[in-house]
Design an enzyme around this catalytic site. Structure first.
Site, PDB file in Angstrom:
ATOM      1  N   HIS A  12       0.821  -1.210   0.000  1.00 36.80           N
ATOM      2  CA  HIS A  12       0.000   0.000   0.000  1.00 36.80           C
ATOM      3  C   HIS A  12       0.859   1.266   0.000  1.00 36.80           C
ATOM      4  O   HIS A  12       0.364   2.341  -0.331  1.00 36.80           O
ATOM      5  CB  HIS A  12      -0.909  -0.013   1.233  1.00 36.80           C
ATOM      6  CG  HIS A  12      -2.313   0.429   0.993  1.00 36.80           C
ATOM      7  ND1 HIS A  12      -2.937   0.403  -0.229  1.00 36.80           N
ATOM      8  CD2 HIS A  12      -3.245   0.909   1.859  1.00 36.80           C
ATOM      9  CE1 HIS A  12      -4.178   0.836  -0.106  1.00 36.80           C
ATOM     10  NE2 HIS A  12      -4.390   1.161   1.149  1.00 36.80           N
ATOM     11  N   ASN A  66      -9.231   3.447  -1.500  1.00 38.46           N
ATOM     12  CA  ASN A  66      -9.700   4.480  -0.572  1.00 38.46           C
ATOM     13  C   ASN A  66      -8.930   5.789  -0.675  1.00 38.46           C
ATOM     14  O   ASN A  66      -9.498   6.862  -0.472  1.00 38.46           O
ATOM     15  CB  ASN A  66      -9.689   3.959   0.861  1.00 38.46           C
ATOM     16  CG  ASN A  66     -10.778   2.941   1.088  1.00 38.46           C
ATOM     17  OD1 ASN A  66     -11.849   3.010   0.483  1.00 38.46           O
ATOM     18  ND2 ASN A  66     -10.513   1.977   1.954  1.00 38.46           N
TER      19      ASN A  66
END
Length: 182
Positions: free
Chosen positions: A19, A112
């Site tokens: 990430h 997100n």
């Protein structure tokens, strides 16, 4: 002026995770092009420098992934940047590990960090999608992207090629950029 945003999460527990490939890549750009060290602001780290004749700002939002849009919007609004001059580098689980795609606009595809940015500035900015693949085991996607690369040495050469050739993307020559990094 261009703004290059590397997405990731702050904190040592997230270093070298899938990430955080955006953070990792802007760090490499900073190093390759000889920018000053990042300085800490309220909710982001920032540095600036020149790539060829272009003024570039690099930021790493420190607001956690789900709130990345807040610092991006602050900087965009302060400098009155066109969305054409914003590049967001992020992990993409829909691309196999090491695959890169450049895209302008589009949906967040469930990411997100992109959802947050889209909600603050819209979605018509450039994205450098860095493939991190999906888990080959029973882990959830969330657990996978927050896990460390099993062999970061396999990722390092690609990150370095992106840093070295990012000027081509900033000039709008995405074909040459992609051809030099694959």
């Amino acid at each position: 002026m261009h703004l290059i945003v590397g997405l990731g999460n702050p904190g040592s527990q997230y270093e070298l995770t899938h990430h955080n490939i955006g953070f990792i890549t802007v760090d490499a750009i900073c190093k390759y092009w000889g920018f000053q060290l990042f300085s800490k602001k309220a909710d982001y780290l920032i540095t600036s420098g020149m790539i060829n004749d272009n003024k570039i700002m690099l930021i790493k939002p420190y607001s956690f992934m789900n709130n990345s849009g807040i610092p991006v919007a602050k900087i965009r609004n302060f400098y009155k940047l066109s969305l054409d001059n914003i590049v967001v580098i992020h992990d993409d689980a829909d691309l196999e590990l090491g695959r890169i795609k450049v895209k302008k606009g589009g949906s967040s595809a469930g990411h997100n960090g992109l959802k947050s940015i889209d909600s603050f500035i819209g979605n018509d900015y450039w994205r450098l999608r860095f493939g991190v693949g999906r888990p080959e085991d029973q882990r959830s996607l969330a657990d996978y992207v927050l896990s460390k690369f099993s062999n970061f040495d396999n990722v390092t050469p690609l990150v370095e090629k992106i840093a070295k050739n990012i000027h081509l993307m900033l000039q709008g020559d995405n074909t040459a950029f992609i051809n030099l990094i694959v």
